[in-house]
Motif scaffolding. Structure first.
Motif, PDB file in Angstrom:
ATOM      1  N   ALA A 212     -19.635 -12.473  -4.465  1.00 45.78           N
ATOM      2  CA  ALA A 212     -19.279 -11.067  -4.692  1.00 45.78           C
ATOM      3  C   ALA A 212     -17.855 -10.949  -5.237  1.00 45.78           C
ATOM      4  O   ALA A 212     -17.086 -11.912  -5.256  1.00 45.78           O
ATOM      5  N   ALA A 213     -17.504  -9.740  -5.643  1.00 52.73           N
ATOM      6  CA  ALA A 213     -16.172  -9.480  -6.204  1.00 52.73           C
ATOM      7  C   ALA A 213     -15.095  -9.422  -5.133  1.00 52.73           C
ATOM      8  O   ALA A 213     -13.913  -9.470  -5.442  1.00 52.73           O
ATOM      9  N   THR A 214     -15.483  -9.339  -3.872  1.00 51.89           N
ATOM     10  CA  THR A 214     -14.503  -9.324  -2.795  1.00 51.89           C
ATOM     11  C   THR A 214     -14.070 -10.747  -2.474  1.00 51.89           C
ATOM     12  O   THR A 214     -14.783 -11.710  -2.745  1.00 51.89           O
ATOM     13  N   THR A 215     -12.891 -10.872  -1.880  1.00 50.94           N
ATOM     14  CA  THR A 215     -12.378 -12.184  -1.510  1.00 50.94           C
ATOM     15  C   THR A 215     -12.699 -12.449  -0.042  1.00 50.94           C
ATOM     16  O   THR A 215     -12.225 -11.732   0.838  1.00 50.94           O
ATOM     17  N   PRO A 216     -13.519 -13.471   0.256  1.00 48.75           N
ATOM     18  CA  PRO A 216     -13.901 -13.726   1.654  1.00 48.75           C
ATOM     19  C   PRO A 216     -12.802 -14.468   2.415  1.00 48.75           C
ATOM     20  O   PRO A 216     -11.909 -15.076   1.817  1.00 48.75           O
ATOM     21  N   ASN A 217     -12.879 -14.419   3.726  1.00 50.34           N
ATOM     22  CA  ASN A 217     -12.017 -15.246   4.566  1.00 50.34           C
ATOM     23  C   ASN A 217     -12.624 -16.640   4.601  1.00 50.34           C
ATOM     24  O   ASN A 217     -13.839 -16.796   4.693  1.00 50.34           O
TER      25      ASN A 217
ATOM     26  N   ILE B 132      -4.380 -12.055  -8.825  1.00 51.23           N
ATOM     27  CA  ILE B 132      -2.971 -12.280  -9.162  1.00 51.23           C
ATOM     28  C   ILE B 132      -2.776 -12.350 -10.675  1.00 51.23           C
ATOM     29  O   ILE B 132      -1.838 -11.762 -11.221  1.00 51.23           O
ATOM     30  N   LEU B 133      -3.650 -13.049 -11.360  1.00 49.71           N
ATOM     31  CA  LEU B 133      -3.470 -13.304 -12.792  1.00 49.71           C
ATOM     32  C   LEU B 133      -3.913 -12.154 -13.691  1.00 49.71           C
ATOM     33  O   LEU B 133      -3.411 -12.012 -14.807  1.00 49.71           O
ATOM     34  N   LEU B 134      -4.875 -11.366 -13.240  1.00 55.39           N
ATOM     35  CA  LEU B 134      -5.402 -10.255 -14.037  1.00 55.39           C
ATOM     36  C   LEU B 134      -5.145  -8.951 -13.299  1.00 55.39           C
ATOM     37  O   LEU B 134      -5.262  -8.908 -12.074  1.00 55.39           O
ATOM     38  N   PRO B 135      -4.803  -7.868 -14.006  1.00 49.26           N
ATOM     39  CA  PRO B 135      -4.585  -6.594 -13.318  1.00 49.26           C
ATOM     40  C   PRO B 135      -5.885  -6.091 -12.690  1.00 49.26           C
ATOM     41  O   PRO B 135      -6.863  -5.858 -13.394  1.00 49.26           O
ATOM     42  N   ASP B 136      -5.883  -5.963 -11.383  1.00 47.37           N
ATOM     43  CA  ASP B 136      -7.064  -5.564 -10.617  1.00 47.37           C
ATOM     44  C   ASP B 136      -8.226  -6.525 -10.911  1.00 47.37           C
ATOM     45  O   ASP B 136      -9.373  -6.121 -11.029  1.00 47.37           O
ATOM     46  N   GLY B 137      -7.922  -7.810 -11.043  1.00 48.76           N
ATOM     47  CA  GLY B 137      -8.922  -8.817 -11.408  1.00 48.76           C
ATOM     48  C   GLY B 137      -9.855  -9.163 -10.276  1.00 48.76           C
ATOM     49  O   GLY B 137      -9.444  -9.278  -9.121  1.00 48.76           O
ATOM     50  N   ARG B 138     -11.118  -9.321 -10.601  1.00 40.65           N
ATOM     51  CA  ARG B 138     -12.145  -9.699  -9.648  1.00 40.65           C
ATOM     52  C   ARG B 138     -13.281 -10.361 -10.413  1.00 40.65           C
ATOM     53  O   ARG B 138     -13.492 -10.070 -11.580  1.00 40.65           O
ATOM     54  N   GLY B 139     -13.992 -11.237  -9.734  1.00 40.13           N
ATOM     55  CA  GLY B 139     -15.060 -11.961 -10.403  1.00 40.13           C
ATOM     56  C   GLY B 139     -16.289 -12.091  -9.536  1.00 40.13           C
ATOM     57  O   GLY B 139     -16.206 -12.068  -8.309  1.00 40.13           O
ATOM     58  N   THR B 140     -17.426 -12.239 -10.193  1.00 37.09           N
ATOM     59  CA  THR B 140     -18.696 -12.445  -9.505  1.00 37.09           C
ATOM     60  C   THR B 140     -19.425 -13.620 -10.146  1.00 37.09           C
ATOM     61  O   THR B 140     -19.234 -13.903 -11.334  1.00 37.09           O
TER      62      THR B 140
ATOM     63  N   ASN C 241     -11.115 -15.843  -6.431  1.00 39.22           N
ATOM     64  CA  ASN C 241     -10.882 -14.398  -6.512  1.00 39.22           C
ATOM     65  C   ASN C 241      -9.449 -14.025  -6.150  1.00 39.22           C
ATOM     66  O   ASN C 241      -8.936 -13.025  -6.634  1.00 39.22           O
ATOM     67  N   SER C 242      -8.775 -14.832  -5.321  1.00 37.75           N
ATOM     68  CA  SER C 242      -7.347 -14.604  -5.072  1.00 37.75           C
ATOM     69  C   SER C 242      -6.552 -14.808  -6.362  1.00 37.75           C
ATOM     70  O   SER C 242      -5.671 -14.024  -6.694  1.00 37.75           O
ATOM     71  N   ALA C 243      -6.869 -15.876  -7.076  1.00 35.08           N
ATOM     72  CA  ALA C 243      -6.189 -16.139  -8.349  1.00 35.08           C
ATOM     73  C   ALA C 243      -6.515 -15.051  -9.379  1.00 35.08           C
ATOM     74  O   ALA C 243      -5.638 -14.621 -10.134  1.00 35.08           O
ATOM     75  N   ASN C 244      -7.766 -14.577  -9.399  1.00 35.95           N
ATOM     76  CA  ASN C 244      -8.140 -13.504 -10.328  1.00 35.95           C
ATOM     77  C   ASN C 244      -7.310 -12.257 -10.080  1.00 35.95           C
ATOM     78  O   ASN C 244      -6.841 -11.612 -11.022  1.00 35.95           O
TER      79      ASN C 244
ATOM     80  N   VAL D  33     -11.727 -31.120   7.127  1.00 38.42           N
ATOM     81  CA  VAL D  33     -12.977 -31.548   6.509  1.00 38.42           C
ATOM     82  C   VAL D  33     -13.944 -30.367   6.573  1.00 38.42           C
ATOM     83  O   VAL D  33     -14.117 -29.738   7.608  1.00 38.42           O
ATOM     84  N   CYS D  34     -14.560 -30.037   5.436  1.00 44.44           N
ATOM     85  CA  CYS D  34     -15.455 -28.882   5.360  1.00 44.44           C
ATOM     86  C   CYS D  34     -16.831 -29.309   4.871  1.00 44.44           C
ATOM     87  O   CYS D  34     -16.974 -30.318   4.166  1.00 44.44           O
ATOM     88  N   THR D  35     -17.822 -28.507   5.205  1.00 40.38           N
ATOM     89  CA  THR D  35     -19.173 -28.718   4.690  1.00 40.38           C
ATOM     90  C   THR D  35     -19.245 -28.170   3.266  1.00 40.38           C
ATOM     91  O   THR D  35     -18.323 -27.499   2.793  1.00 40.38           O
ATOM     92  N   ALA D  36     -20.349 -28.429   2.600  1.00 39.32           N
ATOM     93  CA  ALA D  36     -20.527 -27.936   1.229  1.00 39.32           C
ATOM     94  C   ALA D  36     -20.491 -26.409   1.186  1.00 39.32           C
ATOM     95  O   ALA D  36     -19.929 -25.817   0.269  1.00 39.32           O
ATOM     96  N   THR D  37     -21.066 -25.776   2.204  1.00 42.36           N
ATOM     97  CA  THR D  37     -21.067 -24.308   2.257  1.00 42.36           C
ATOM     98  C   THR D  37     -19.655 -23.777   2.487  1.00 42.36           C
ATOM     99  O   THR D  37     -19.238 -22.799   1.858  1.00 42.36           O
ATOM    100  N   GLN D  38     -18.892 -24.411   3.363  1.00 37.54           N
ATOM    101  CA  GLN D  38     -17.514 -23.996   3.600  1.00 37.54           C
ATOM    102  C   GLN D  38     -16.649 -24.197   2.357  1.00 37.54           C
ATOM    103  O   GLN D  38     -15.768 -23.389   2.072  1.00 37.54           O
ATOM    104  N   ILE D  39     -16.902 -25.259   1.629  1.00 35.03           N
ATOM    105  CA  ILE D  39     -16.164 -25.496   0.382  1.00 35.03           C
ATOM    106  C   ILE D  39     -16.495 -24.400  -0.628  1.00 35.03           C
ATOM    107  O   ILE D  39     -15.616 -23.918  -1.346  1.00 35.03           O
ATOM    108  N   ALA D  40     -17.745 -23.974  -0.686  1.00 36.77           N
ATOM    109  CA  ALA D  40     -18.129 -22.896  -1.602  1.00 36.77           C
ATOM    110  C   ALA D  40     -17.412 -21.600  -1.248  1.00 36.77           C
ATOM    111  O   ALA D  40     -16.925 -20.884  -2.132  1.00 36.77           O
ATOM    112  N   VAL D  41     -17.318 -21.288   0.040  1.00 39.54           N
ATOM    113  CA  VAL D  41     -16.596 -20.078   0.479  1.00 39.54           C
ATOM    114  C   VAL D  41     -15.106 -20.223   0.155  1.00 39.54           C
ATOM    115  O   VAL D  41     -14.462 -19.272  -0.306  1.00 39.54           O
TER     116      VAL D  41
END
Length: 171
Positions: A83-88, A116-124, A111-114, A96-104
């Motif tokens: 989603a366009a929101t940034t998860p915790n 910062i780098l783009l005005p009101d940037g978000r990605g899906t 999305n944190s970088a989006n 050490v993380c699982t594959a699912t934790q790495i995906a999160v």
């Protein structure tokens, strides 16, 4: 002879520019300078738009590379709907993380970088391993006017002055 001498004296006193010619010259030069200023402003605006599109392209490559690096996360479906929101997320650099934790974690970092780098940037990211993935970045572009047509890459209901960058990705 006297008339020729009088005529030549009188015509020599009218040499030079008249006030009207000077005013017309100033007017023409002023329009030229205004045109040059408009060209400079237009060039700066286009440069800004190109800068944001370049960042969007690099951010699209970033999430695609993150997904390629976590093939187990792709197989498990962890990237199927980001989603366009940034998860915790947990810090997968320190632990050490699982594959699912790495995906999160990837989703949160991307999305944190989006933002910062783009005005009101978000990605899906949507899709699956079988059909491929669609990456969509959105940001606010203040140079767009309210009368500009909506970007064809933007989903319906996207707010005005929003630019979208769309890419397809097959791992």
């Amino acid at each position: 002879m006297f008339i020729n001498k009088f005529y030549s004296m009188r015509s020599s006193s009218y040499k030079g520019f008249s006030l009207l010619e000077v005013l017309i010259t100033i007017l023409i030069v002023s329009f030229g300078l205004l045109g040059m200023a408009a060209l400079i402003v237009s060039g700066a605006r286009s440069n800004n738009v190109a800068h944001y599109r370049s960042i969007a392209s690099k951010q699209t490559e970033d999430i695609a590379d993150r997904m390629r690096a976590n093939l187990a996360g792709i197989i498990s479906g962890s990237y199927d709907s980001l989603a366009a929101t940034t998860p915790n997320s947990s810090d997968c650099k320190a632990a050490v993380c699982t594959a699912t934790q790495i995906a999160v974690y990837d989703h949160a970092q991307w999305n944190s970088a989006n933002s910062i780098l783009l005005p009101d940037g978000r990605g899906t990211v949507t899709g699956s391993l079988a059909t491929g993935f669609e990456i969509n970045l959105m940001w606010t572009e203040k140079e767009m006017s309210n009368t500009d047509d909506a970007n064809s890459n933007c989903p319906s209901g996207t707010p005005a002055k929003t630019r979208c960058f769309f890419a397809r990705f097959i791992p």
